[in-house]
Design a protein around this motif. Structure first.
Motif, mmCIF file in Angstrom:
data_model
loop_
_atom_site.group_PDB
_atom_site.id
_atom_site.type_symbol
_atom_site.label_atom_id
_atom_site.label_comp_id
_atom_site.label_asym_id
_atom_site.label_seq_id
_atom_site.Cartn_x
_atom_site.Cartn_y
_atom_site.Cartn_z
ATOM 1 N N ALA A 1 10.545 -2.270 11.701
ATOM 2 C CA ALA A 1 10.268 -3.118 10.553
ATOM 3 C C ALA A 1 9.094 -4.041 10.804
ATOM 4 C CB ALA A 1 11.516 -3.904 10.183
ATOM 5 N N PRO A 2 8.976 -4.665 12.006
ATOM 6 C CA PRO A 2 7.817 -5.518 12.224
ATOM 7 C C PRO A 2 6.500 -4.733 12.183
ATOM 8 C CG PRO A 2 9.517 -6.033 13.845
ATOM 9 C CD PRO A 2 9.970 -4.831 13.097
ATOM 10 N N ARG A 3 6.518 -3.493 12.641
ATOM 11 C CA ARG A 3 5.285 -2.688 12.593
ATOM 12 C C ARG A 3 4.884 -2.391 11.149
ATOM 13 N NH1 ARG A 3 5.000 2.024 17.088
ATOM 14 N NH2 ARG A 3 4.174 0.682 18.714
ATOM 15 N N ARG A 4 5.876 -2.058 10.315
ATOM 16 C CA ARG A 4 5.581 -1.773 8.908
ATOM 17 C C ARG A 4 5.070 -3.029 8.215
ATOM 18 N NH1 ARG A 4 10.575 1.966 6.884
ATOM 19 N NH2 ARG A 4 10.107 3.738 8.222
ATOM 20 N N LEU A 5 5.649 -4.166 8.574
ATOM 21 C CA LEU A 5 5.220 -5.419 7.990
ATOM 22 C C LEU A 5 3.782 -5.735 8.403
ATOM 23 C CD1 LEU A 5 6.056 -7.807 6.240
ATOM 24 C CD2 LEU A 5 6.905 -8.933 8.298
ATOM 25 N N ALA A 6 3.468 -5.554 9.667
ATOM 26 C CA ALA A 6 2.107 -5.799 10.152
ATOM 27 C C ALA A 6 1.123 -4.842 9.492
ATOM 28 C CB ALA A 6 2.060 -5.666 11.665
ATOM 29 N N LEU A 7 1.516 -3.594 9.337
ATOM 30 C CA LEU A 7 0.654 -2.603 8.698
ATOM 31 C C LEU A 7 0.417 -2.964 7.234
ATOM 32 C CD1 LEU A 7 -0.882 0.067 8.950
ATOM 33 C CD2 LEU A 7 1.232 1.231 8.287
ATOM 34 N N SER A 8 1.446 -3.409 6.552
ATOM 35 C CA SER A 8 1.282 -3.767 5.138
ATOM 36 C C SER A 8 0.365 -4.987 4.992
ATOM 37 C CB SER A 8 2.636 -4.014 4.482
ATOM 38 O OG SER A 8 3.256 -5.157 5.014
ATOM 39 N N TRP A 9 0.472 -5.946 5.942
ATOM 40 C CA TRP A 9 -0.427 -7.094 5.912
ATOM 41 C C TRP A 9 -1.876 -6.665 6.153
ATOM 42 C CZ3 TRP A 9 -0.057 -11.616 3.839
ATOM 43 C CH2 TRP A 9 1.177 -12.201 3.648
ATOM 44 N N LYS A 10 -2.074 -5.794 7.105
ATOM 45 C CA LYS A 10 -3.436 -5.313 7.394
ATOM 46 C C LYS A 10 -3.999 -4.559 6.188
ATOM 47 C CE LYS A 10 -2.958 -4.998 12.386
ATOM 48 N NZ LYS A 10 -2.923 -4.124 13.559
ATOM 49 N N LEU A 11 -3.150 -3.759 5.561
ATOM 50 C CA LEU A 11 -3.588 -3.010 4.386
ATOM 51 C C LEU A 11 -3.915 -3.968 3.230
ATOM 52 C CD1 LEU A 11 -4.089 -0.187 3.281
ATOM 53 C CD2 LEU A 11 -1.704 -0.134 2.545
#
Length: 97
Positions: free
Chosen positions: A2-12
């Motif tokens: 979940a933290p990786r998906r959250l970080a990816l969504s922020w970067k996107l």
């Protein structure tokens, strides 16, 4: 995960925001450039008109004073100065029996 998906969504989200900002900046630059071009064309036309007006004023001040405008009510006649012939009027063409 979940933290990786959250970080990816922020970067996107940041990437999309940067891309939109670039699009807005480029669009504003295009609009400003078009506006400046239009102003330049209008300034050139204004200068041309001013030069033409100056020529007309110069020609008007240098014109010979050999014509006169005679006003008769709503009608104006242009005759040469010193002319012995009176201007033609509608009364001149009246048919009498």
């Amino acid at each position: 995960m979940a933290p990786r998906r959250l970080a990816l969504s922020w970067k996107l989200s940041v990437a999309v925001a940067v891309a939109l900002s670039l699009v807005v900046v480029v669009r504003l630059a295009i609009v400003q450039h078009a506006h400046e071009n239009k102003l330049q064309v209008l300034r050139a036309e204004h200068q041309r008109i001013e030069a033409e007006l100056a020529k007309v004023k110069e020609a008007a001040t240098e014109a010979d004073d050999n014509i006169v405008v005679i006003e008769d009510g709503d009608t104006r006649y242009i005759v040469e100065l010193g002319s012995q012939t009176p201007p033609a009027t509608p009364a001149s063409y009246a048919i009498t029996d």
